[in-house]
Design a protein around this motif. Structure first.
Motif, PDB file in Angstrom:
ATOM      1  N   UNK A 243       0.814  -1.048  -0.045  1.00  0.00           N
ATOM      2  CA  UNK A 243      -0.046  -0.113  -0.124  1.00  0.00           C
ATOM      3  C   UNK A 243       0.887   1.245  -0.183  1.00  0.00           C
ATOM      4  N   UNK A 244       1.002   2.075  -1.080  1.00  0.00           N
ATOM      5  CA  UNK A 244       1.632   3.293  -1.213  1.00  0.00           C
ATOM      6  C   UNK A 244       0.748   4.477  -1.251  1.00  0.00           C
ATOM      7  N   UNK A 245       1.168   5.457  -1.423  1.00  0.00           N
ATOM      8  CA  UNK A 245       0.403   6.928  -1.345  1.00  0.00           C
ATOM      9  C   UNK A 245      -0.795   6.910  -2.161  1.00  0.00           C
ATOM     10  N   UNK A 246      -1.880   7.421  -1.682  1.00  0.00           N
ATOM     11  CA  UNK A 246      -2.851   7.567  -2.403  1.00  0.00           C
ATOM     12  C   UNK A 246      -3.641   8.747  -2.202  1.00  0.00           C
ATOM     13  N   UNK A 247      -4.765   9.195  -2.853  1.00  0.00           N
ATOM     14  CA  UNK A 247      -5.484  10.531  -2.489  1.00  0.00           C
ATOM     15  C   UNK A 247      -6.348  10.133  -1.422  1.00  0.00           C
ATOM     16  N   UNK A 248      -6.765  11.234  -0.702  1.00  0.00           N
ATOM     17  CA  UNK A 248      -7.902  11.117   0.160  1.00  0.00           C
ATOM     18  C   UNK A 248      -9.091  10.655  -0.393  1.00  0.00           C
ATOM     19  N   UNK A 249      -9.832   9.716  -0.141  1.00  0.00           N
ATOM     20  CA  UNK A 249     -11.091   9.084  -0.752  1.00  0.00           C
ATOM     21  C   UNK A 249     -12.296   9.763   0.257  1.00  0.00           C
ATOM     22  N   UNK A 250     -13.230  10.333  -0.459  1.00  0.00           N
ATOM     23  CA  UNK A 250     -14.776  10.259   0.322  1.00  0.00           C
ATOM     24  C   UNK A 250     -15.621   9.603  -0.540  1.00  0.00           C
ATOM     25  N   UNK A 251     -16.313   8.860   0.252  1.00  0.00           N
ATOM     26  CA  UNK A 251     -17.683   8.212  -0.231  1.00  0.00           C
ATOM     27  C   UNK A 251     -18.717   8.672   0.470  1.00  0.00           C
ATOM     28  N   UNK A 252     -19.159   9.805   0.111  1.00  0.00           N
ATOM     29  CA  UNK A 252     -20.372  10.420   1.101  1.00  0.00           C
ATOM     30  C   UNK A 252     -21.631   9.455   1.376  1.00  0.00           C
ATOM     31  N   UNK A 253     -21.924   8.805   0.216  1.00  0.00           N
ATOM     32  CA  UNK A 253     -23.099   8.190   0.067  1.00  0.00           C
ATOM     33  C   UNK A 253     -23.027   6.887   0.952  1.00  0.00           C
ATOM     34  N   UNK A 254     -21.779   6.409   1.411  1.00  0.00           N
ATOM     35  CA  UNK A 254     -21.626   5.399   2.433  1.00  0.00           C
ATOM     36  C   UNK A 254     -21.110   5.902   3.523  1.00  0.00           C
TER      37      UNK A 254
END
Length: 814
Positions: A243-254
């Protein structure tokens, strides 16, 4: 430990907000700054914050401040030498429904208008940037490459270090235990150290940055700071191989967000029904504490997350964290000078977005404190928007169960809060409810927004498209334009200004001339020294020594506070009369016929011309009628004492049956006023909008004695306008406008809509917005081609500087 005995300002609270205020005050050259933290810096909420640093917020002003925050954090390490952990990893927000897709695309369009780098991306592009994500159900996403994440504690400590470098004193282990007061000023704070020593610091002002203690510190200072702590949950996985660097992820529907940190995955949640905490007070020993785990509460979020991010199904849980954060009644933080006191400032209640907001909020508050004037429009967060009752503990506990979850709920237009309702009701509430009123809430007031037909569900069905009340509002609109409608305006603020100097005082704070005959109604603004609009009101002269100032419901307290702070030595008394009178507006071409049916008084133009008030008999009671209109039609606002309100409604309703009288809601009022080009305070006109550029020069009389803003008006008349407020009508009748949609002039973004609504009479969505025009004539502004960006789709628009509906205002004078 030696603490100073005197300071220009004492900041209470050493979280990221308090550190930011100290940092920005010292950047302005303040050296006599003292910050007091009860335990250690960051030990309340900051230390366990997720550290997400996003630019895209729900409103234009909050987006501007969040953009500043990420720019500041990007440079903070170089300035202070302290690592902040800030890195621009970017962020992705994904939509799982068409409604959410429209929301995030509308937000992206707004962000473009403010120079934020943002891309609308397809599900395939989401997967390319976030390969670990299960794309099932993903409709689209938005990607912000400059969003980031950082170490919340180190960001706060870096700002504290920057403040120290410029002379601020930052003391840990010092609790503020009391305050000394003289009239409406705090003169100093009492403190107690952890070793038991005590002392007092005399000061010119204080700033309440106490976070979830802010409510109690506010009461100590004699001010209202409505907020409540809630439990906030996240988990951190065991290290995940590869697991390397990733963007911040938002899944507001969940209700979920994800952040990669050092090869681990964090999953956080903003669940729909939150758990309030601290109802019995926060323990004295609270410091870097966490709350008991509640896996049952978090499990529904985790189950969805394992489906969305399959690697979480095999990774072990390293940390299950539950920590408290403070939330406000409307999910907007508190900033600014408290209405109750002259020298108490507040920066608290950051609703779990403190890290991304702290930089901008600290900058804005420091400028406000420096200049004693808002640096730009901060109406979204100005603490003066809070009503006194909203400090009620039961109210806060009930409302906080909802506000945490609203962060990730669909932010539909006209969405109403579901909790803590029914606190303030007009005298007409029972009668209107019986007739099918569907109520919205503003400043605690239950207000009919639309009326359901028999058999129709009396509730909102939310959407970004036409909602279930669209046809109802259209019918109400048609009644106002072609017949007669009746609606409740009781929630509007009513401030009685009375005394020997009432005329002189109002002439000092108002742009218009208040030296008018008894019975005259004057439309006017309170101006700032820069010519910005602090309030938009009508003023009615009731007698030689008494006036009634009518204000929007949401700004009644702010407007009263502005008046009190500019009293100087004028001999007047200001009294809030809002609850003493109910107000019904009767509007439309048939309004005069209804009024003549319920009263023996003369409602002709000769006896009661537009812009005048008179006392009348109404049914078997008495009332006062004001001939003004916010919908652009013939009509009267009827003021009746609360004891006669029910009788007044029954009399009008019965007489109206012979004239097709229709009950109307405030959605109708908004659509009618925007067709007429009437400005909406807080949207179209704010403190950063010059009164002349807002097109309201007719309401300013510079030939009267000196008044606040007069010099700024004269200067602007000499130098010319730099922008104009323009009315737009979409050429396609289908799209809807709300506000913040970008304005394109000849293909280039030049601004954004300040308000929008559907013009049912004009047959398309209508918007208002400012267009730069330095050195241009009005004709040159209108000669361009305009488009409005609606969720990424450019729609052609007609532009006008005059109202598109009844530009000569003949209808209100019928």
């Amino acid at each position: 430990m030696t603490l100073p005995t005197q300071a220009r300002v004492v900041i209470i609270g050493g979280g990221v907000i308090g550190c930011s205020v100290a940092y920005h005050l010292t950047k302005l050259g303040w050296t006599d700054v003292v910050l007091l933290e009860r335990k250690q810096l960051t030990s309340g909420t900051t230390w366990h914050a997720a550290g997400l640093i996003a630019q895209l917020r729900a409103t234009a002003n909050m987006t501007k401040l969040a953009k500043y925050s990420q720019e500041l954090y990007g440079a903070l390490e170089a300035e202070t030498g302290m690592a902040t952990g800030f890195k621009r990893v970017g962020s992705i927000t994904v939509a799982l429904t068409e409604e959410r897709k429209e929301e995030i695309f509308r937000q992206a369009a707004m962000a473009r208008a403010f120079g934020v780098d943002v891309e609308q991306i397809t599900p395939t592009e989401v997967g390319a940037r976030y390969p670990h994500l299960n794309l099932e159900g993903v409709k689209a996403g938005v990607y912000l490459p400059k969003d980031g994440q950082g170490d919340p504690g180190n960001i706060a400590r870096a700002m504290a270090k920057g403040a120290r470098m410029r002379g601020a004193a930052v003391h840990e282990g010092i609790k503020v235990t009391g305050m000394s007061r003289a009239n409406q000023r705090i003169t100093g704070v009492d403190w107690r150290a952890e070793n038991g020593s005590t002392g007092h610091i005399a000061c010119d002002m204080i700033v309440n940055c106490a976070g979830m203690w802010g409510h109690d510190v506010g009461r100590m200072a004699g001010v209202n700071v409505p907020l409540h702590a809630c439990e906030h949950f996240y988990i951190v996985s065991e290290p995940i191989i590869g697991l390397g660097p990733l963007p911040v992820l938002r899944v507001p529907d969940e209700c979920a967000y994800y952040k990669e940190e050092a090869g681990k995955m964090m999953l956080g949640a903003f669940e729909p029904t939150a758990k309030p905490w601290g109802m019995g007070g926060i323990p004295e020993s609270f410091e870097f504490d966490q709350l008991p785990e509640d896996f049952d509460h978090f499990e529904p979020i985790l189950e969805q997350a394992v489906q969305r991010m399959p690697m979480l199904g095999t990774a072990g849980i390293h940390t299950f964290f539950n920590g408290p954060e403070s939330f406000t009644p409307d999910d907007a933080y508190h900033l600014g000078r408290a209405p109750e006191m002259e020298n108490v400032w507040v920066a608290a209640g950051f609703n779990s977005i403190g890290i991304q907001s702290a930089g901008g909020a600290g900058m804005a508050l420091a400028l406000w404190m420096q200049d004693d004037e808002k640096p730009f429009d901060l109406g979204d967060v100005d603490i003066a928007r809070m009503q006194p009752f909203q400090g009620n503990r039961r109210y806060l506990r009930e409302r906080s169960t909802e506000t945490l979850g609203l962060l990730y709920a669909d932010h539909f237009p006209h969405r109403q809060k579901a909790t803590a309702r029914g606190v303030r009701r007009s005298p007409f509430h029972p009668q209107l409810a019986a007739q099918g009123a569907v109520f919205g809430e503003l400043a605690g007031w239950e207000r009919p927004n639309w009326f359901a037909e028999p058999g129709q569900d009396k509730a909102y069905h939310y959407s970004w498209k036409r909602q279930n009340w669209f046809a109802n509002a259209a019918a109400e609109h048609a009644a106002i334009r072609g017949g007669v409608g009746l609606y409740d305006m009781s929630s509007f603020g009513k401030l009685r200004v009375e005394g020997h100097d009432a005329e002189a005082f109002l002439n000092y704070i108002c742009g218009a001339d208040m030296s008018v005959p008894v019975g005259k109604i004057v439309y006017t603004q309170f101006l700032s020294p820069r010519g910005g609009i602090e309030a938009d009101v009508t003023v009615t002269r009731l007698s030689e020594t008494a006036y009634l100032v009518v204000t929007p419901a949401a700004t009644r307290l702010a407007d009263e506070t502005w008046m009190r702070r500019h009293l100087r030595d004028h001999a007047v008394v200001i009294t809030d009369m809002t609850a003493s009178e109910g107000v019904l507006a009767i509007m439309g071409p048939q309004a005069r016929a209804v009024m003549q049916a319920v009263s023996p008084n003369d409602f002709s133009n000769d006896a009661n011309p537009f812009g005048t008030a008179q006392q009348i008999e109404l049914g078997m009671g008495l009332a006062r009628v004001h001939r003004v209109s916010y919908v652009g039609e013939l009509g009267w606002e009827i003021y009746v004492s609360a004891d006669m309100a029910a009788h007044a409604f029954e009399t009008l309703w019965q007489a109206g049956q012979d004239h097709g009288l229709k009950l109307c809601g405030l959605h109708m009022m908004d659509s009618c006023r925007i067709e007429k080009g009437f400005r909406h305070f807080g949207h179209d006109i704010t403190c950063e909008d010059h009164v002349l550029e807002a097109g309201l020069g007719f309401a300013v009389k510079t030939d009267k004695p000196a008044f606040i803003g007069r010099d700024a008006v004269l200067r602007k008349r000499e130098t010319g306008l730099e922008r104009r407020l323009v009315q737009f009508r979409l050429t396609d009748p289908e799209p809807l406008l709300y506000h913040n949609e970008p304005i394109l002039r000849d293909g280039r973004i030049v601004g954004h809509l300040t308000s929008g609504a559907y013009g049912h009479h004009l047959g398309a969505a209508i918007g208002l917005g400012y267009v730069p025009c330095k050195g241009e004539t009005a004709a040159a502004v209108l000669a361009s081609q305009y488009e409005i960006d609606v969720a990424g789709l450019r729609v052609r628009a007609e532009a006008s500087l005059k109202p598109m509906y009844d530009p000569s205002s003949a209808r209100v004078r019928m």
